[in-house]
Motif scaffolding. Structure first.
Motif, PDB file in Angstrom:
ATOM      1  N   GLY A  34       0.803  -1.205   0.000  1.00 35.96           N
ATOM      2  CA  GLY A  34       0.000   0.000   0.000  1.00 35.96           C
ATOM      3  C   GLY A  34       0.839   1.259   0.000  1.00 35.96           C
ATOM      4  O   GLY A  34       2.050   1.235  -0.252  1.00 35.96           O
ATOM      5  N   SER A  35       0.207   2.362   0.312  1.00 38.33           N
ATOM      6  CA  SER A  35       0.843   3.669   0.242  1.00 38.33           C
ATOM      7  C   SER A  35       1.997   3.807   1.229  1.00 38.33           C
ATOM      8  O   SER A  35       3.071   4.313   0.889  1.00 38.33           O
ATOM      9  N   ILE A  36       1.785   3.359   2.460  1.00 34.46           N
ATOM     10  CA  ILE A  36       2.840   3.516   3.471  1.00 34.46           C
ATOM     11  C   ILE A  36       4.049   2.638   3.155  1.00 34.46           C
ATOM     12  O   ILE A  36       5.204   3.021   3.405  1.00 34.46           O
ATOM     13  N   ALA A  37       3.813   1.477   2.562  1.00 36.82           N
ATOM     14  CA  ALA A  37       4.923   0.603   2.174  1.00 36.82           C
ATOM     15  C   ALA A  37       5.749   1.245   1.065  1.00 36.82           C
ATOM     16  O   ALA A  37       6.982   1.167   1.065  1.00 36.82           O
ATOM     17  N   LEU A  38       5.072   1.887   0.115  1.00 38.93           N
ATOM     18  CA  LEU A  38       5.770   2.583  -0.969  1.00 38.93           C
ATOM     19  C   LEU A  38       6.582   3.746  -0.410  1.00 38.93           C
ATOM     20  O   LEU A  38       7.745   3.946  -0.785  1.00 38.93           O
ATOM     21  N   ALA A  39       5.979   4.518   0.491  1.00 36.68           N
ATOM     22  CA  ALA A  39       6.679   5.656   1.095  1.00 36.68           C
ATOM     23  C   ALA A  39       7.926   5.188   1.839  1.00 36.68           C
ATOM     24  O   ALA A  39       9.001   5.792   1.737  1.00 36.68           O
ATOM     25  N   ASP A  40       7.805   4.096   2.582  1.00 33.81           N
ATOM     26  CA  ASP A  40       8.927   3.560   3.343  1.00 33.81           C
ATOM     27  C   ASP A  40      10.050   3.111   2.411  1.00 33.81           C
ATOM     28  O   ASP A  40      11.230   3.395   2.649  1.00 33.81           O
ATOM     29  N   GLU A  41       9.693   2.418   1.343  1.00 31.16           N
ATOM     30  CA  GLU A  41      10.697   1.926   0.393  1.00 31.16           C
ATOM     31  C   GLU A  41      11.421   3.080  -0.290  1.00 31.16           C
ATOM     32  O   GLU A  41      12.646   3.055  -0.457  1.00 31.16           O
ATOM     33  N   LEU A  42      10.675   4.095  -0.678  1.00 27.54           N
ATOM     34  CA  LEU A  42      11.280   5.255  -1.339  1.00 27.54           C
ATOM     35  C   LEU A  42      12.234   5.994  -0.405  1.00 27.54           C
ATOM     36  O   LEU A  42      13.351   6.351  -0.790  1.00 27.54           O
ATOM     37  N   GLU A  43      11.788   6.232   0.826  1.00 27.28           N
ATOM     38  CA  GLU A  43      12.636   6.964   1.766  1.00 27.28           C
ATOM     39  C   GLU A  43      13.930   6.203   2.032  1.00 27.28           C
ATOM     40  O   GLU A  43      15.025   6.780   2.014  1.00 27.28           O
ATOM     41  N   ARG A  44      13.826   4.909   2.256  1.00 29.26           N
ATOM     42  CA  ARG A  44      15.010   4.095   2.527  1.00 29.26           C
ATOM     43  C   ARG A  44      15.963   4.091   1.332  1.00 29.26           C
ATOM     44  O   ARG A  44      17.184   4.235   1.487  1.00 29.26           O
ATOM     45  N   VAL A  65      16.260   6.261  -1.249  1.00 27.94           N
ATOM     46  CA  VAL A  65      16.874   7.561  -1.535  1.00 27.94           C
ATOM     47  C   VAL A  65      17.919   7.893  -0.473  1.00 27.94           C
ATOM     48  O   VAL A  65      19.010   8.402  -0.791  1.00 27.94           O
ATOM     49  N   ALA A  66      17.607   7.613   0.781  1.00 31.90           N
ATOM     50  CA  ALA A  66      18.579   7.855   1.852  1.00 31.90           C
ATOM     51  C   ALA A  66      19.831   7.013   1.645  1.00 31.90           C
ATOM     52  O   ALA A  66      20.958   7.483   1.827  1.00 31.90           O
ATOM     53  N   SER A  67      19.645   5.768   1.238  1.00 29.78           N
ATOM     54  CA  SER A  67      20.773   4.878   1.006  1.00 29.78           C
ATOM     55  C   SER A  67      21.629   5.345  -0.166  1.00 29.78           C
ATOM     56  O   SER A  67      22.864   5.319  -0.099  1.00 29.78           O
ATOM     57  N   ALA A  68      20.978   5.800  -1.237  1.00 28.78           N
ATOM     58  CA  ALA A  68      21.702   6.213  -2.435  1.00 28.78           C
ATOM     59  C   ALA A  68      22.459   7.521  -2.237  1.00 28.78           C
ATOM     60  O   ALA A  68      23.512   7.735  -2.842  1.00 28.78           O
ATOM     61  N   ALA A 103       2.979   7.763  -2.993  1.00 32.37           N
ATOM     62  CA  ALA A 103       3.874   8.342  -1.989  1.00 32.37           C
ATOM     63  C   ALA A 103       4.539   9.580  -2.557  1.00 32.37           C
ATOM     64  O   ALA A 103       4.820   9.661  -3.755  1.00 32.37           O
ATOM     65  N   GLN A 104       4.761  10.540  -1.692  1.00 31.71           N
ATOM     66  CA  GLN A 104       5.523  11.745  -2.047  1.00 31.71           C
ATOM     67  C   GLN A 104       6.887  11.629  -1.391  1.00 31.71           C
ATOM     68  O   GLN A 104       6.990  11.543  -0.176  1.00 31.71           O
ATOM     69  N   ILE A 105       7.935  11.625  -2.198  1.00 35.24           N
ATOM     70  CA  ILE A 105       9.292  11.569  -1.671  1.00 35.24           C
ATOM     71  C   ILE A 105       9.869  12.979  -1.638  1.00 35.24           C
ATOM     72  O   ILE A 105       9.907  13.663  -2.656  1.00 35.24           O
ATOM     73  N   ASN A 106      10.245  13.418  -0.451  1.00 34.78           N
ATOM     74  CA  ASN A 106      10.803  14.759  -0.250  1.00 34.78           C
ATOM     75  C   ASN A 106      12.316  14.608  -0.143  1.00 34.78           C
ATOM     76  O   ASN A 106      12.824  14.084   0.846  1.00 34.78           O
ATOM     77  N   VAL A 107      13.030  15.062  -1.168  1.00 34.52           N
ATOM     78  CA  VAL A 107      14.425  14.646  -1.369  1.00 34.52           C
ATOM     79  C   VAL A 107      15.453  15.488  -0.614  1.00 34.52           C
ATOM     80  O   VAL A 107      16.654  15.219  -0.724  1.00 34.52           O
ATOM     81  N   GLY A 108      15.022  16.476   0.130  1.00 37.45           N
ATOM     82  CA  GLY A 108      15.955  17.285   0.902  1.00 37.45           C
ATOM     83  C   GLY A 108      15.346  18.615   1.289  1.00 37.45           C
ATOM     84  O   GLY A 108      14.318  19.023   0.749  1.00 37.45           O
ATOM     85  N   ILE A 122      19.825  10.841  -6.234  1.00 36.58           N
ATOM     86  CA  ILE A 122      18.408  10.793  -5.859  1.00 36.58           C
ATOM     87  C   ILE A 122      17.639   9.950  -6.864  1.00 36.58           C
ATOM     88  O   ILE A 122      16.830   9.088  -6.495  1.00 36.58           O
ATOM     89  N   ALA A 123      17.881  10.210  -8.156  1.00 36.00           N
ATOM     90  CA  ALA A 123      17.220   9.433  -9.212  1.00 36.00           C
ATOM     91  C   ALA A 123      17.564   7.952  -9.087  1.00 36.00           C
ATOM     92  O   ALA A 123      16.703   7.079  -9.292  1.00 36.00           O
ATOM     93  N   ASP A 124      18.825   7.665  -8.749  1.00 33.44           N
ATOM     94  CA  ASP A 124      19.240   6.273  -8.541  1.00 33.44           C
ATOM     95  C   ASP A 124      18.423   5.634  -7.422  1.00 33.44           C
ATOM     96  O   ASP A 124      17.988   4.475  -7.542  1.00 33.44           O
ATOM     97  N   GLY A 125      18.222   6.380  -6.334  1.00 34.56           N
ATOM     98  CA  GLY A 125      17.461   5.852  -5.215  1.00 34.56           C
ATOM     99  C   GLY A 125      16.025   5.539  -5.586  1.00 34.56           C
ATOM    100  O   GLY A 125      15.497   4.461  -5.250  1.00 34.56           O
ATOM    101  N   ILE A 126      15.385   6.458  -6.290  1.00 34.88           N
ATOM    102  CA  ILE A 126      13.990   6.232  -6.710  1.00 34.88           C
ATOM    103  C   ILE A 126      13.924   5.048  -7.673  1.00 34.88           C
ATOM    104  O   ILE A 126      13.026   4.201  -7.593  1.00 34.88           O
ATOM    105  N   TYR A 127      14.879   4.986  -8.577  1.00 36.07           N
ATOM    106  CA  TYR A 127      14.960   3.876  -9.531  1.00 36.07           C
ATOM    107  C   TYR A 127      15.100   2.541  -8.785  1.00 36.07           C
ATOM    108  O   TYR A 127      14.404   1.560  -9.087  1.00 36.07           O
ATOM    109  N   ASN A 128      15.986   2.510  -7.798  1.00 34.52           N
ATOM    110  CA  ASN A 128      16.188   1.274  -7.026  1.00 34.52           C
ATOM    111  C   ASN A 128      14.915   0.854  -6.305  1.00 34.52           C
ATOM    112  O   ASN A 128      14.618  -0.344  -6.215  1.00 34.52           O
TER     113      ASN A 128
END
Length: 218
Positions: free
Chosen positions: A141-151, A153-156, A182-187, A207-213
């Protein structure tokens, strides 16, 4: 007909994928809903646009950073087997309802909106994500997508992952989505060091790499 070329214009009130064949002078056009054609569909949105600049730090506008990241992500996704729709690929301001309608109409597997953050506390920096608490399914769901994106992008980027936040009721884009969104806020543009990073092409590539991953890993 112009210069021996026949032009056919078809106006549709929904999103379809087209396949045309010519056999013995007979043109056949097949139309299908995207879900009938593609295994995985993603809609990517660059926040703001046009006169709506979003957050500004004096030299950078949120709308420009979001678009830069989207275009870098587009380049990475162009050779994938995923069908990707983009709400904007230039400096235009698309109505929020039209953005979310696109995601809903194509029944996207994920709807990702790219933004920056801003805080009165100039010491705050890092990546956050917003989700739609109204949309919940057991598998993803939405929260799972948000969690995956944040992790991802932070990792990348090496940035701090601050947390996930439920979108406010007035957020049309997130609250009216009927797909994982999900809305990813990149900084934070309000943080001088992070603003400097967001100005750099290499950091935006990260950042793009993180979203892609995140997209490829889901």
């Amino acid at each position: 007909m112009t210069d021996g070329i026949l032009w056919i214009k078809i106006a549709m009130n929904d999103v379809f994928e087209f396949e045309s064949t010519m056999n013995n002078g007979k043109l056949t056009i097949k139309m299908d809903k995207p879900k009938a054609v593609y295994d995985k569909i993603v809609v990517v949105d660059a926040g703001h646009g046009g006169e709506d600049k979003g957050h500004i730090d004096g030299r950078l506008c949120e709308k420009d950073i979001a678009l830069d990241v989207l275009l870098l992500l587009q380049e990475k996704l162009k050779d994938s087997e995923i069908k990707v729709y983009y709400t904007r690929t230039d400096d235009s301001n698309v109505d929020s309802k039209k953005r979310v309608e696109l995601a809903n109409n194509v029944k996207a597997d994920m709807f990702i909106s790219i933004h920056t953050s801003f805080s009165e506390d100039i010491g705050v920096s890092g990546v956050t994500a917003n989700y739609n608490s109204k949309y919940f399914i057991q598998e993803f769901g939405s929260i799972a997508l948000a969690d995956e994106l944040e992790r991802a992008v932070a990792s990348a980027t090496g940035a701090k992952a601050i947390g996930l936040f439920d979108a406010p009721e007035e957020d049309v884009l997130l609250k009216e989505a009927k797909v994982p969104v999900a809305q990813i806020n990149v900084g934070y543009l309000s943080n001088e060091a992070e603003s400097d990073l967001l100005h750099e092409e290499e950091y935006k590539k990260m950042i793009a790499d993180g979203i892609y991953n995140a997209i490829m890993g889901i």
